[in-house]
Design a protein around this motif. Structure first.
Motif, PDB file in Angstrom:
ATOM      1  N   SER A  26      50.465  20.305  29.655  1.00 16.13           N
ATOM      2  CA  SER A  26      49.776  19.901  30.877  1.00 16.13           C
ATOM      3  C   SER A  26      48.707  20.912  31.287  1.00 16.13           C
ATOM      4  N   PRO A  27      47.670  20.454  32.021  1.00 15.12           N
ATOM      5  CA  PRO A  27      46.620  21.368  32.497  1.00 15.12           C
ATOM      6  C   PRO A  27      47.178  22.470  33.389  1.00 15.12           C
ATOM      7  N   ILE A  28      46.512  23.605  33.371  1.00 12.95           N
ATOM      8  CA  ILE A  28      46.953  24.775  34.129  1.00 12.95           C
ATOM      9  C   ILE A  28      47.101  24.457  35.614  1.00 12.95           C
ATOM     10  N   LYS A  29      46.132  23.766  36.183  1.00 10.17           N
ATOM     11  CA  LYS A  29      46.160  23.503  37.620  1.00 10.17           C
ATOM     12  C   LYS A  29      47.293  22.584  38.036  1.00 10.17           C
ATOM     13  N   GLU A  30      47.831  21.813  37.110  1.00 13.71           N
ATOM     14  CA  GLU A  30      48.953  20.933  37.416  1.00 13.71           C
ATOM     15  C   GLU A  30      50.301  21.647  37.342  1.00 13.71           C
ATOM     16  N   VAL A  31      50.311  22.825  36.727  1.00 12.32           N
ATOM     17  CA  VAL A  31      51.574  23.512  36.452  1.00 12.32           C
ATOM     18  C   VAL A  31      51.767  24.758  37.307  1.00 12.32           C
ATOM     19  N   PHE A  32      50.696  25.520  37.502  1.00 13.42           N
ATOM     20  CA  PHE A  32      50.827  26.834  38.125  1.00 13.42           C
ATOM     21  C   PHE A  32      50.301  26.838  39.551  1.00 13.42           C
ATOM     22  N   PRO A  33      51.028  27.481  40.458  1.00 15.45           N
ATOM     23  CA  PRO A  33      50.565  27.589  41.847  1.00 15.45           C
ATOM     24  C   PRO A  33      49.451  28.621  41.957  1.00 15.45           C
ATOM     25  N   ALA A  34      48.696  28.528  43.031  1.00 16.80           N
ATOM     26  CA  ALA A  34      47.760  29.599  43.367  1.00 16.80           C
ATOM     27  C   ALA A  34      48.582  30.795  43.848  1.00 16.80           C
ATOM     28  N   ILE A  35      48.336  31.951  43.266  1.00 12.85           N
ATOM     29  CA  ILE A  35      49.109  33.138  43.614  1.00 12.85           C
ATOM     30  C   ILE A  35      48.457  33.828  44.806  1.00 12.85           C
ATOM     31  N   PRO A  36      49.203  34.093  45.872  1.00 11.40           N
ATOM     32  CA  PRO A  36      48.624  34.786  47.024  1.00 11.40           C
ATOM     33  C   PRO A  36      47.989  36.120  46.616  1.00 11.40           C
ATOM     34  N   VAL A  37      46.852  36.418  47.208  1.00 14.21           N
ATOM     35  CA  VAL A  37      46.123  37.639  46.882  1.00 14.21           C
ATOM     36  C   VAL A  37      46.994  38.870  47.077  1.00 14.21           C
ATOM     37  N   GLU A  38      47.790  38.890  48.128  1.00 12.08           N
ATOM     38  CA  GLU A  38      48.621  40.056  48.389  1.00 12.08           C
ATOM     39  C   GLU A  38      49.676  40.273  47.306  1.00 12.08           C
ATOM     40  N   ASP A  39      50.166  39.178  46.727  1.00 10.68           N
ATOM     41  CA  ASP A  39      51.127  39.305  45.626  1.00 10.68           C
ATOM     42  C   ASP A  39      50.442  39.890  44.395  1.00 10.68           C
ATOM     43  N   TYR A  40      49.237  39.423  44.118  1.00  4.86           N
ATOM     44  CA  TYR A  40      48.480  39.951  42.978  1.00  4.86           C
ATOM     45  C   TYR A  40      48.182  41.430  43.171  1.00  4.86           C
ATOM     46  N   LYS A  41      47.733  41.799  44.358  1.00  2.00           N
ATOM     47  CA  LYS A  41      47.409  43.205  44.622  1.00  2.00           C
ATOM     48  C   LYS A  41      48.653  44.082  44.509  1.00  2.00           C
ATOM     49  N   HIS A  42      49.768  43.591  45.004  1.00  2.00           N
ATOM     50  CA  HIS A  42      51.014  44.356  44.904  1.00  2.00           C
ATOM     51  C   HIS A  42      51.350  44.620  43.441  1.00  2.00           C
ATOM     52  N   ALA A  43      51.185  43.603  42.594  1.00  2.02           N
ATOM     53  CA  ALA A  43      51.514  43.742  41.176  1.00  2.02           C
ATOM     54  C   ALA A  43      50.595  44.727  40.473  1.00  2.02           C
ATOM     55  N   ILE A  44      49.291  44.604  40.696  1.00  2.00           N
ATOM     56  CA  ILE A  44      48.366  45.477  39.960  1.00  2.00           C
ATOM     57  C   ILE A  44      48.407  46.912  40.481  1.00  2.00           C
ATOM     58  N   LEU A  45      48.705  47.082  41.764  1.00  2.00           N
ATOM     59  CA  LEU A  45      48.787  48.444  42.292  1.00  2.00           C
ATOM     60  C   LEU A  45      50.056  49.159  41.815  1.00  2.00           C
ATOM     61  N   ALA A  46      51.127  48.411  41.591  1.00  2.00           N
ATOM     62  CA  ALA A  46      52.332  49.022  41.021  1.00  2.00           C
ATOM     63  C   ALA A  46      52.059  49.490  39.602  1.00  2.00           C
ATOM     64  N   ASP A  47      51.359  48.667  38.820  1.00  2.00           N
ATOM     65  CA  ASP A  47      50.996  49.046  37.460  1.00  2.00           C
ATOM     66  C   ASP A  47      50.019  50.215  37.481  1.00  2.00           C
ATOM     67  N   TYR A  48      49.090  50.187  38.434  1.00  2.00           N
ATOM     68  CA  TYR A  48      48.129  51.277  38.596  1.00  2.00           C
ATOM     69  C   TYR A  48      48.858  52.600  38.834  1.00  2.00           C
ATOM     70  N   GLN A  49      49.871  52.583  39.680  1.00  2.00           N
ATOM     71  CA  GLN A  49      50.615  53.805  39.977  1.00  2.00           C
ATOM     72  C   GLN A  49      51.308  54.342  38.731  1.00  2.00           C
ATOM     73  N   ASP A  50      51.854  53.442  37.924  1.00  2.00           N
ATOM     74  CA  ASP A  50      52.478  53.863  36.665  1.00  2.00           C
ATOM     75  C   ASP A  50      51.448  54.526  35.752  1.00  2.00           C
ATOM     76  N   CYS A  51      50.259  53.935  35.680  1.00  2.00           N
ATOM     77  CA  CYS A  51      49.197  54.503  34.842  1.00  2.00           C
ATOM     78  C   CYS A  51      48.774  55.871  35.361  1.00  2.00           C
ATOM     79  N   LEU A  52      48.689  55.992  36.664  1.00  2.00           N
ATOM     80  CA  LEU A  52      48.272  57.249  37.282  1.00  2.00           C
ATOM     81  C   LEU A  52      49.263  58.370  36.969  1.00  2.00           C
ATOM     82  N   GLU A  53      50.540  58.046  37.019  1.00  2.00           N
ATOM     83  CA  GLU A  53      51.576  59.066  36.876  1.00  2.00           C
ATOM     84  C   GLU A  53      51.964  59.340  35.427  1.00  2.00           C
ATOM     85  N   ASP A  54      51.788  58.345  34.547  1.00  2.00           N
ATOM     86  CA  ASP A  54      52.273  58.475  33.171  1.00  2.00           C
ATOM     87  C   ASP A  54      51.166  58.249  32.151  1.00  2.00           C
ATOM     88  N   MET A  55      49.992  58.760  32.429  1.00  2.00           N
ATOM     89  CA  MET A  55      48.857  58.507  31.543  1.00  2.00           C
ATOM     90  C   MET A  55      49.084  59.013  30.123  1.00  2.00           C
TER      91      MET A  55
END
Length: 247
Positions: free
Chosen positions: A140-169
């Motif tokens: 099925s097409p992507i838009k029929e299957v996946f919800p729009a992800i709230p911006v705050e959820d996306y930012k939370h995810a990438i900032l957690a990964d960012y912190q890991d990169c910062l600390e464990d480069m």
């Protein structure tokens, strides 16, 4: 070669999931035309209309243990429609495999699915990228299957990964620098980039670090250049200074 790997993977998922399969979707570097055989994973999300059985996940795991990293690492998450329709961050998932999880399946093979109700914060980032730049491999097409992800959820995810990169480069300096750059760009102008795109953007954004960034990009593309950790530390601090100013 990549096309054949994808076709074989999708065929196997179809065989195992049968009528429960809603679709198979590509995200990550390959979907964003930034795939390099020496350094990139094949990133896939499969969706089913209801959770599969342990035996089906055993068969999928058996296949992935044999095929992943021969020649390309495969990272896959399997979710069911209810988990997507009732989105909650971090998101539940039914199954996950990557090379980081290989030992888990080799050492504890009795239960293959996510029996413990684990959640994966990274799915907010994966599904955001999939919604923006993903590809349908089957179903099925992507838009029929996946919800729009709230911006705050996306930012939370990438900032957690960012912190890991910062600390464990030191664990993976190329991934860390390029991932920090793509977080920096998203916070600055809302653009969602691959690691390579972020690195090329960084050449313009941080011109005083062009020399070290060119080396990082070359390694990402498969070059065996040696990297100077002192230069990388300086670049990391320059990126972090900019990111801190936007948080």
């Amino acid at each position: 070669m990549v096309k054949e790997v994808l076709e074989h993977l999708v065929g196997k998922i179809k065989d195992i999931a049968g009528d429960r399969l809603v679709g198979v979707y590509l995200h990550g570097s390959l979907a964003m035309s930034s795939f390099f055989p020496e350094s990139s994973d094949i990133d896939v999300i499969a969706v089913t209309d209801q959770a599969l059985e342990n035996e089906q996940y055993r068969l999928l795991t058996e296949y992935l243990l044999a095929r992943s990293d021969h020649p390309f690492p495969i990272e896959i998450s399997v979710l069911n429609k209810e988990q997507l329709q009732h989105w909650k961050h971090p998101c539940l998932f039914d199954y996950h495999f990557s090379e980081d999880w290989r030992e888990h399946f080799e050492m504890k093979p009795a239960v293959y699915f996510n029996k413990g109700g684990m959640r994966d914060a990274d799915l907010a980032a994966h599904l955001t990228i999939l919604n923006k730049r993903g590809q349908v491999l089957y179903g099925s097409p992507i838009k029929e299957v996946f919800p729009a992800i709230p911006v705050e959820d996306y930012k939370h995810a990438i900032l957690a990964d960012y912190q890991d990169c910062l600390e464990d480069m030191d664990d993976d300096p190329v991934y860390s620098i390029l991932n920090m750059l793509r977080v920096y760009r998203y916070l600055l102008d809302g653009m969602i980039n691959s690691k390579l795109e972020a690195g090329e953007w960084g050449l313009l954004q941080l011109p005083e670090y062009q020399s070290v960034l060119r080396k990082v990009i070359a390694v990402q593309k498969g070059d065996s250049k040696l990297l100077d950790m002192q230069e990388l530390d300086s670049l990391r601090e320059a990126i972090h200074k900019q990111v801190k100013g936007m948080l």
